[in-house]
Design an enzyme around this catalytic site. Sequence first.
Site: not given
Ligand SMILES: [Zn+2]
Length: 308
Positions: A125, A162, A164
Amino acid sequence: MSTLFYTHPSSLDHDTGPGHPERIDRVHAVSKALSGPEFDALERREAPRGSVWDIKRVHSDDYMQSVFAAVPESGFAQLDADTVLSPGSGEAALFAVGGICAAVDSVHAGEANNAFCALRPPGHHAEHDRAMGFCLFNNVAIGAFHALESDGIDRVAVVDFDVHHGNGTQQAFWDHKNLFFASIHQSPCYPGTGSERERGAHGNIVNMPLPPGSGGEELRDAWGFIRPALRDFSPDLVMISAGFDAHRADPLAQLDFVEADYTWITDELLAMAAEMAQGRVVSTLEGGYDHGALGRSVAAHVRALMGA
Ligand SMILES: [Zn+2]
Protein backbone atom coordinates in the site's frame (compact mmCIF):
# COMPACT_ATOMS: atom_id res chain seq x y z
CA MET A 1 17.77 -26.24 -6.23
CA SER A 2 16.33 -24.99 -3.00
CA THR A 3 13.90 -22.39 -1.76
CA LEU A 4 15.33 -19.51 0.25
CA PHE A 5 13.50 -18.19 3.31
CA TYR A 6 14.39 -14.69 4.48
CA THR A 7 13.58 -13.39 7.95
CA HIS A 8 15.13 -10.98 10.44
CA PRO A 9 14.74 -10.49 14.20
CA SER A 10 14.00 -6.78 13.62
CA SER A 11 10.55 -7.80 12.31
CA LEU A 12 9.78 -8.61 15.97
CA ASP A 13 10.64 -5.05 17.04
CA HIS A 14 8.02 -3.35 14.82
CA ASP A 15 5.34 -3.03 17.49
CA THR A 16 1.99 -1.71 16.26
CA GLY A 17 0.37 -1.66 19.69
CA PRO A 18 -2.44 -3.54 21.40
CA GLY A 19 -5.27 -4.75 19.19
CA HIS A 20 -3.57 -3.93 15.88
CA PRO A 21 -4.14 -6.70 13.30
CA GLU A 22 -0.68 -6.34 11.69
CA ARG A 23 1.12 -7.48 14.82
CA ILE A 24 4.33 -9.19 15.86
CA ASP A 25 2.59 -12.52 16.46
CA ARG A 26 2.06 -12.88 12.70
CA VAL A 27 5.77 -13.62 12.36
CA HIS A 28 5.55 -16.23 15.10
CA ALA A 29 2.60 -17.86 13.28
CA VAL A 30 4.66 -18.05 10.07
CA SER A 31 7.78 -19.38 11.84
CA LYS A 32 5.76 -22.04 13.65
CA ALA A 33 4.05 -23.12 10.42
CA LEU A 34 7.42 -23.62 8.72
CA SER A 35 9.10 -25.40 11.66
CA GLY A 36 8.10 -28.99 10.83
CA PRO A 37 10.47 -31.55 9.28
CA GLU A 38 8.89 -31.15 5.83
CA PHE A 39 10.48 -27.68 5.76
CA ASP A 40 13.98 -28.85 6.74
CA ALA A 41 15.12 -28.31 3.16
CA LEU A 42 14.29 -24.59 3.29
CA GLU A 43 17.49 -22.59 3.15
CA ARG A 44 16.98 -20.07 5.95
CA ARG A 45 18.79 -16.76 5.67
CA GLU A 46 18.87 -13.61 7.75
CA ALA A 47 17.93 -10.58 5.66
CA PRO A 48 20.64 -7.93 5.26
CA ARG A 49 19.89 -4.31 6.13
CA GLY A 50 18.62 -2.32 3.15
CA SER A 51 19.82 1.16 2.35
CA VAL A 52 18.22 4.53 1.79
CA TRP A 53 19.26 4.14 -1.86
CA ASP A 54 17.06 1.07 -2.13
CA ILE A 55 14.11 2.99 -0.71
CA LYS A 56 14.68 5.94 -3.04
CA ARG A 57 14.08 3.72 -6.06
CA VAL A 58 10.37 4.04 -5.24
CA HIS A 59 9.91 6.79 -2.64
CA SER A 60 10.70 10.48 -2.48
CA ASP A 61 13.62 11.56 -0.31
CA ASP A 62 11.31 13.87 1.67
CA TYR A 63 8.87 11.08 2.42
CA MET A 64 11.62 8.65 3.42
CA GLN A 65 13.19 11.19 5.79
CA SER A 66 9.78 11.97 7.27
CA VAL A 67 9.20 8.30 8.11
CA PHE A 68 12.53 7.94 9.90
CA ALA A 69 12.00 11.27 11.67
CA ALA A 70 8.60 10.09 12.90
CA VAL A 71 9.99 6.93 14.57
CA PRO A 72 9.38 7.54 18.29
CA GLU A 73 12.00 7.06 21.02
CA SER A 74 9.35 5.34 23.11
CA GLY A 75 5.70 4.48 22.79
CA PHE A 76 3.97 4.84 19.43
CA ALA A 77 3.60 7.32 16.58
CA GLN A 78 0.91 7.23 13.94
CA LEU A 79 1.45 7.97 10.22
CA ASP A 80 -2.18 7.46 9.22
CA ALA A 81 -5.27 5.96 10.82
CA ASP A 82 -3.88 2.40 10.45
CA THR A 83 -0.11 2.81 10.19
CA VAL A 84 1.75 2.84 13.49
CA LEU A 85 5.44 3.24 14.33
CA SER A 86 7.31 2.05 17.42
CA PRO A 87 11.00 2.58 18.25
CA GLY A 88 12.00 -0.51 16.24
CA SER A 89 9.96 0.28 13.13
CA GLY A 90 12.61 2.16 11.15
CA GLU A 91 15.14 -0.66 11.45
CA ALA A 92 12.50 -3.30 10.72
CA ALA A 93 11.53 -1.45 7.54
CA LEU A 94 15.17 -1.30 6.42
CA PHE A 95 15.60 -5.06 6.87
CA ALA A 96 12.31 -5.73 5.05
CA VAL A 97 13.66 -3.75 2.10
CA GLY A 98 17.08 -5.41 2.36
CA GLY A 99 15.54 -8.87 2.48
CA ILE A 100 13.65 -8.56 -0.76
CA CYS A 101 16.63 -7.08 -2.59
CA ALA A 102 18.83 -9.93 -1.32
CA ALA A 103 16.20 -12.47 -2.38
CA VAL A 104 16.15 -10.97 -5.88
CA ASP A 105 19.96 -11.08 -6.06
CA SER A 106 20.15 -14.68 -4.82
CA VAL A 107 17.52 -15.96 -7.24
CA HIS A 108 19.12 -13.99 -10.09
CA ALA A 109 22.50 -15.51 -9.21
CA GLY A 110 21.00 -19.00 -9.41
CA GLU A 111 21.53 -19.82 -5.73
CA ALA A 112 17.93 -21.03 -5.62
CA ASN A 113 14.89 -21.26 -7.88
CA ASN A 114 12.81 -19.10 -5.65
CA ALA A 115 12.58 -17.28 -2.34
CA PHE A 116 10.00 -16.29 0.26
CA CYS A 117 10.47 -13.25 2.51
CA ALA A 118 8.57 -13.20 5.81
CA LEU A 119 9.48 -9.71 6.99
CA ARG A 120 7.47 -6.84 8.51
CA PRO A 121 6.20 -4.21 7.92
CA PRO A 122 4.41 -5.20 4.69
CA GLY A 123 4.64 -2.89 1.69
CA HIS A 124 2.13 -2.97 -1.14
CA HIS A 125 0.00 0.00 0.00
CA ALA A 126 2.94 2.38 0.45
CA GLU A 127 2.94 5.09 -2.22
CA HIS A 128 5.68 7.37 -3.53
CA ASP A 129 5.18 9.88 -0.73
CA ARG A 130 2.63 8.30 1.58
CA ALA A 131 2.42 5.54 4.19
CA MET A 132 -0.83 3.61 4.03
CA GLY A 133 -2.51 0.50 5.34
CA PHE A 134 0.21 -0.79 7.74
CA CYS A 135 2.89 -0.18 5.04
CA LEU A 136 5.90 2.16 5.24
CA PHE A 137 8.02 1.35 2.19
CA ASN A 138 6.92 -0.68 -0.82
CA ASN A 139 9.16 -3.72 -0.46
CA VAL A 140 7.99 -5.58 -3.56
CA ALA A 141 8.22 -2.50 -5.82
CA ILE A 142 11.69 -1.70 -4.48
CA GLY A 143 12.71 -5.30 -5.20
CA ALA A 144 11.34 -5.04 -8.74
CA PHE A 145 13.25 -1.82 -9.51
CA HIS A 146 16.34 -3.37 -7.95
CA ALA A 147 15.91 -6.40 -10.22
CA LEU A 148 15.79 -4.21 -13.33
CA GLU A 149 19.36 -3.17 -12.54
CA SER A 150 20.50 -6.80 -12.88
CA ASP A 151 21.99 -8.15 -16.10
CA GLY A 152 19.49 -10.35 -17.89
CA ILE A 153 16.42 -9.02 -16.08
CA ASP A 154 14.68 -6.57 -18.37
CA ARG A 155 11.06 -7.17 -17.40
CA VAL A 156 9.58 -7.86 -13.97
CA ALA A 157 6.02 -8.88 -13.14
CA VAL A 158 4.40 -8.61 -9.73
CA VAL A 159 1.27 -10.65 -9.07
CA ASP A 160 -0.57 -9.58 -5.91
CA PHE A 161 -3.16 -11.91 -4.40
CA ASP A 162 -3.57 -10.05 -1.11
CA VAL A 163 -7.27 -9.34 -0.53
CA HIS A 164 -6.56 -5.59 -0.72
CA HIS A 165 -5.54 -3.80 -3.91
CA GLY A 166 -1.80 -3.09 -4.13
CA ASN A 167 -2.28 0.60 -4.84
CA GLY A 168 1.31 1.53 -4.05
CA THR A 169 2.79 -1.04 -6.42
CA GLN A 170 0.35 -0.01 -9.14
CA GLN A 171 1.37 3.63 -8.71
CA ALA A 172 5.10 2.79 -8.83
CA PHE A 173 4.70 0.69 -11.99
CA TRP A 174 2.13 2.86 -13.84
CA ASP A 175 4.51 4.56 -16.32
CA HIS A 176 7.03 1.73 -16.71
CA LYS A 177 6.57 -0.52 -19.70
CA ASN A 178 9.10 -3.01 -18.32
CA LEU A 179 7.09 -3.54 -15.15
CA PHE A 180 3.80 -5.45 -15.01
CA PHE A 181 1.37 -5.52 -12.10
CA ALA A 182 -1.63 -7.82 -11.72
CA SER A 183 -3.86 -7.76 -8.66
CA ILE A 184 -6.67 -10.02 -7.50
CA HIS A 185 -8.52 -8.31 -4.66
CA GLN A 186 -11.91 -7.77 -3.05
CA SER A 187 -14.04 -4.84 -4.19
CA PRO A 188 -15.51 -2.92 -2.54
CA CYS A 189 -12.78 -2.97 0.06
CA TYR A 190 -9.84 -0.92 1.35
CA PRO A 191 -8.14 1.06 -0.24
CA GLY A 192 -10.84 1.56 -2.91
CA THR A 193 -8.57 1.53 -5.97
CA GLY A 194 -8.05 -1.34 -8.42
CA SER A 195 -10.89 -1.22 -10.93
CA GLU A 196 -10.51 -3.01 -14.28
CA ARG A 197 -10.31 0.42 -15.92
CA GLU A 198 -6.95 1.16 -14.25
CA ARG A 199 -4.60 -0.28 -16.91
CA GLY A 200 -1.34 1.71 -16.61
CA ALA A 201 0.28 3.93 -19.21
CA HIS A 202 1.29 0.91 -21.33
CA GLY A 203 -1.52 -1.54 -20.58
CA ASN A 204 0.89 -2.97 -18.00
CA ILE A 205 -1.63 -3.13 -15.13
CA VAL A 206 -4.33 -5.81 -14.85
CA ASN A 207 -6.82 -5.50 -12.01
CA MET A 208 -9.28 -8.27 -11.19
CA PRO A 209 -11.61 -7.01 -8.45
CA LEU A 210 -13.80 -9.75 -6.93
CA PRO A 211 -17.06 -9.19 -5.05
CA PRO A 212 -17.31 -10.25 -1.39
CA GLY A 213 -17.94 -13.97 -1.05
CA SER A 214 -15.79 -14.91 -4.06
CA GLY A 215 -13.75 -18.08 -3.63
CA GLY A 216 -11.57 -20.51 -5.55
CA GLU A 217 -13.75 -20.55 -8.66
CA GLU A 218 -13.60 -16.77 -9.04
CA LEU A 219 -9.84 -16.88 -8.35
CA ARG A 220 -9.43 -19.29 -11.27
CA ASP A 221 -11.57 -17.09 -13.53
CA ALA A 222 -9.48 -14.03 -12.59
CA TRP A 223 -6.25 -15.88 -13.29
CA GLY A 224 -7.71 -16.81 -16.68
CA PHE A 225 -7.61 -13.10 -17.54
CA ILE A 226 -4.23 -12.41 -15.99
CA ARG A 227 -2.37 -15.37 -17.48
CA PRO A 228 -2.50 -14.32 -21.18
CA ALA A 229 -1.51 -10.75 -20.28
CA LEU A 230 1.40 -12.03 -18.23
CA ARG A 231 2.43 -14.35 -21.06
CA ASP A 232 2.36 -11.44 -23.53
CA PHE A 233 4.49 -9.40 -21.14
CA SER A 234 7.00 -12.27 -20.84
CA PRO A 235 8.73 -11.46 -17.53
CA ASP A 236 12.32 -12.36 -16.68
CA LEU A 237 11.36 -12.50 -12.99
CA VAL A 238 8.00 -13.16 -11.32
CA MET A 239 7.44 -11.54 -7.94
CA ILE A 240 4.48 -12.26 -5.65
CA SER A 241 2.82 -9.93 -3.14
CA ALA A 242 1.66 -12.84 -1.03
CA GLY A 243 -1.07 -11.68 1.30
CA PHE A 244 -3.22 -14.38 2.85
CA ASP A 245 -6.12 -12.19 3.98
CA ALA A 246 -8.41 -13.47 1.18
CA HIS A 247 -8.69 -16.64 3.29
CA ARG A 248 -12.25 -17.37 4.41
CA ALA A 249 -11.18 -17.18 8.09
CA ASP A 250 -9.59 -13.75 7.78
CA PRO A 251 -11.26 -11.06 9.91
CA LEU A 252 -10.44 -8.06 7.68
CA ALA A 253 -12.26 -8.97 4.45
CA GLN A 254 -14.90 -11.26 2.98
CA LEU A 255 -13.32 -13.48 0.33
CA ASP A 256 -13.53 -17.24 0.60
CA PHE A 257 -10.13 -18.64 -0.38
CA VAL A 258 -8.79 -21.78 1.31
CA GLU A 259 -5.29 -23.25 1.65
CA ALA A 260 -5.68 -25.32 -1.55
CA ASP A 261 -6.33 -22.12 -3.51
CA TYR A 262 -2.97 -20.75 -2.38
CA THR A 263 -1.29 -23.99 -3.48
CA TRP A 264 -3.05 -23.73 -6.84
CA ILE A 265 -2.21 -20.08 -7.60
CA THR A 266 1.39 -20.62 -6.47
CA ASP A 267 1.71 -23.62 -8.80
CA GLU A 268 0.28 -21.54 -11.68
CA LEU A 269 2.78 -18.75 -11.05
CA LEU A 270 5.64 -21.25 -10.81
CA ALA A 271 4.58 -22.81 -14.13
CA MET A 272 4.51 -19.39 -15.76
CA ALA A 273 7.94 -18.55 -14.34
CA ALA A 274 9.33 -21.88 -15.55
CA GLU A 275 8.03 -21.13 -19.03
CA MET A 276 9.48 -17.65 -19.44
CA ALA A 277 11.53 -16.51 -16.45
CA GLN A 278 13.93 -19.45 -15.93
CA GLY A 279 11.79 -20.41 -12.94
CA ARG A 280 12.72 -17.28 -11.00
CA VAL A 281 10.13 -16.40 -8.35
CA VAL A 282 10.53 -14.04 -5.38
CA SER A 283 7.56 -13.90 -3.00
CA THR A 284 7.01 -11.59 -0.06
CA LEU A 285 4.52 -11.61 2.79
CA GLU A 286 1.87 -8.89 2.75
CA GLY A 287 -1.35 -9.34 4.80
CA GLY A 288 -3.04 -12.27 6.57
CA TYR A 289 -4.58 -11.67 9.99
CA ASP A 290 -6.12 -14.92 11.21
CA HIS A 291 -3.02 -16.55 12.62
CA GLY A 292 -4.15 -20.15 12.10
CA ALA A 293 -5.18 -19.52 8.50
CA LEU A 294 -2.04 -17.45 7.92
CA GLY A 295 0.23 -20.26 9.12
CA ARG A 296 -1.52 -22.94 7.09
CA SER A 297 -1.69 -20.76 3.97
CA VAL A 298 1.99 -19.79 4.17
CA ALA A 299 2.83 -23.48 4.59
CA ALA A 300 0.80 -24.29 1.45
CA HIS A 301 2.52 -21.48 -0.48
CA VAL A 302 6.05 -22.43 0.63
CA ARG A 303 5.40 -26.14 0.08
CA ALA A 304 4.51 -25.31 -3.52
CA LEU A 305 7.63 -23.14 -3.91
CA MET A 306 9.78 -26.00 -2.58
CA GLY A 307 8.17 -28.39 -5.06
CA ALA A 308 9.19 -26.29 -8.07
ZN1 LIG B 1 -4.30 -7.05 2.73
